[in-house]
Design a protein around this motif. Sequence first.
Motif, short mmCIF file in Angstrom:
data_model
loop_
_atom_site.label_atom_id
_atom_site.label_comp_id
_atom_site.label_asym_id
_atom_site.label_seq_id
_atom_site.Cartn_x
_atom_site.Cartn_y
_atom_site.Cartn_z
N VAL A 80 4.30 6.77 -9.41
CA VAL A 80 3.32 6.65 -8.33
C VAL A 80 4.01 6.73 -6.98
O VAL A 80 3.57 7.46 -6.08
N TYR A 81 5.12 6.02 -6.84
CA TYR A 81 5.83 5.99 -5.57
C TYR A 81 6.41 7.36 -5.23
O TYR A 81 6.36 7.81 -4.08
N GLU A 82 6.97 8.04 -6.21
CA GLU A 82 7.64 9.32 -5.94
C GLU A 82 6.68 10.50 -5.96
O GLU A 82 7.05 11.61 -5.57
N GLY A 83 5.45 10.30 -6.42
CA GLY A 83 4.48 11.40 -6.45
C GLY A 83 4.61 12.29 -7.65
O GLY A 83 4.12 13.44 -7.63
N THR A 84 5.22 11.80 -8.73
CA THR A 84 5.42 12.62 -9.93
C THR A 84 4.44 12.29 -11.05
O THR A 84 4.52 12.89 -12.11
N ARG A 85 3.54 11.34 -10.82
CA ARG A 85 2.54 11.03 -11.86
C ARG A 85 1.57 12.19 -11.98
O ARG A 85 1.21 12.82 -10.98
N ALA A 86 1.16 12.47 -13.20
CA ALA A 86 0.30 13.62 -13.48
C ALA A 86 -0.98 13.57 -12.64
O ALA A 86 -1.54 12.50 -12.38
N LEU A 123 0.85 -1.19 0.00
CA LEU A 123 0.00 0.00 0.00
C LEU A 123 0.88 1.24 0.00
O LEU A 123 1.66 1.46 0.93
N VAL A 124 0.79 2.03 -1.07
CA VAL A 124 1.47 3.34 -1.12
C VAL A 124 0.46 4.35 -0.57
O VAL A 124 -0.51 4.70 -1.24
N GLU A 125 0.69 4.77 0.67
CA GLU A 125 -0.27 5.65 1.34
C GLU A 125 -0.23 7.07 0.78
O GLU A 125 -1.25 7.74 0.66
N ARG A 126 0.96 7.51 0.45
CA ARG A 126 1.21 8.82 -0.15
C ARG A 126 2.60 8.75 -0.76
O ARG A 126 3.32 7.76 -0.55
N PRO A 127 3.02 9.73 -1.54
CA PRO A 127 4.33 9.63 -2.18
C PRO A 127 5.45 9.31 -1.19
O PRO A 127 5.54 9.89 -0.12
N ARG A 128 6.24 8.32 -1.58
CA ARG A 128 7.43 7.87 -0.85
C ARG A 128 7.10 7.26 0.52
O ARG A 128 7.97 7.16 1.37
N PRO A 163 -4.69 6.56 -1.00
CA PRO A 163 -3.71 5.47 -1.01
C PRO A 163 -4.06 4.47 -2.10
O PRO A 163 -5.24 4.32 -2.46
N VAL A 164 -3.04 3.79 -2.60
CA VAL A 164 -3.26 2.87 -3.72
C VAL A 164 -2.32 1.68 -3.62
O VAL A 164 -1.19 1.80 -3.14
N VAL A 165 -2.81 0.52 -4.05
CA VAL A 165 -1.97 -0.66 -4.25
C VAL A 165 -1.56 -0.64 -5.72
O VAL A 165 -2.41 -0.81 -6.59
#
Length: 357
Positions: free
Chosen positions: A65-71, A27-32, A78-80
């Motif tokens: 997605v992980y770094e928060g740079t997706r448009a 689960l990526v809760e927010r960037p990084r 949060p996303v899997v």
Amino acid sequence: MSGTPEPPPASAPPPAAGRRGAARSILVERPRTHRLVTGPLPEPGPGEARVAVHAAGLCASDREVYEGTRAEGYVRYPVVPGHEWSGTVDAVGPGVDGALVGRKTVAEGFRACGTCARCRAGETSLCSTGYEETGFTRPGAFADYVVLPARLLHPLDEAADLTAAALLEPAAVVAAAVLRAAPRPGESVAVVGAGTLGLLAVQLLAASSPSGLLAVDPREGPRARARAMGATEALEPAAAKAHEGGFDLVVETAGAPGTARDSCRLARRGGRVVLTGMPEPGAQGIDPVHLSVSQLTVASVFGAPPAAWWYATRAFEQGLLRPGGLITHQLPLESFSEAIELVGSGDPEVGKVLLKP
């Protein structure tokens, strides 16, 4: 949906050790910021299927997605994550054919509405009701299980190599480009970029019997892999400039700042160019004067409609598409941090990285 799982039908394969009754996911809760979570086994609702994930690939989009740079608008936290994957149907919900249970499968990622004008025309990647995609706005396959509409499944032959099949999502994107390009036997063809998309494009385009197939990439290792996969020549970008204006068809796959422009320069007058790479803001634009004077046909691809998925899976099962050779790393689900670093390392020896629950 979640709850107490029911025993699987008799036709279902035996569950992996430690899977039944609970399910893990990244689960990526927010960037990084991410964590490995364990929760109840997800239950498929009406029209849905639950798939036991065999392998899931990482690409540059997952790192975004992980770094928060997706448009903005193309990820919802949060996303899997996990949009490139393969697995085995483990259970189905009401209204879904039970014969799917036990089938090896891959699946489309776009959650198109199926009823708007673009969907009804077969252009599901242009759905006008808004963007929804597995692994970006809906739970993806960096998990033991993924639940999705059964209509998105593309079942595979019983003998299919599920590890290699995890690359059928990028292969479907390339298939969309090839279908748009409509290569004809005897044409001169160039592929710009020899990453995952580029090498898959080389394989599919080689099957069209071109008179010559050039791969362009600044890295020596990917150029060598392109030759092994069907390219008749592989050059670095500076050397490829000598061939500008020499190709009937150019497929761009890199998404680098100058590759859309360079691809148009490689095409002959009246030639065709298909863009599949996703450049970042600030990329060099296509010269409109060159575009007009050369009478180029330029098309672009984002995602893959059902026809491209069908084409990719058939090419895979017929041996025309051999994605297994692109895999360089296979890591367990709990090694997500290592996997995401590999994807962003810039190491030319790193090909496709898979997570295997």
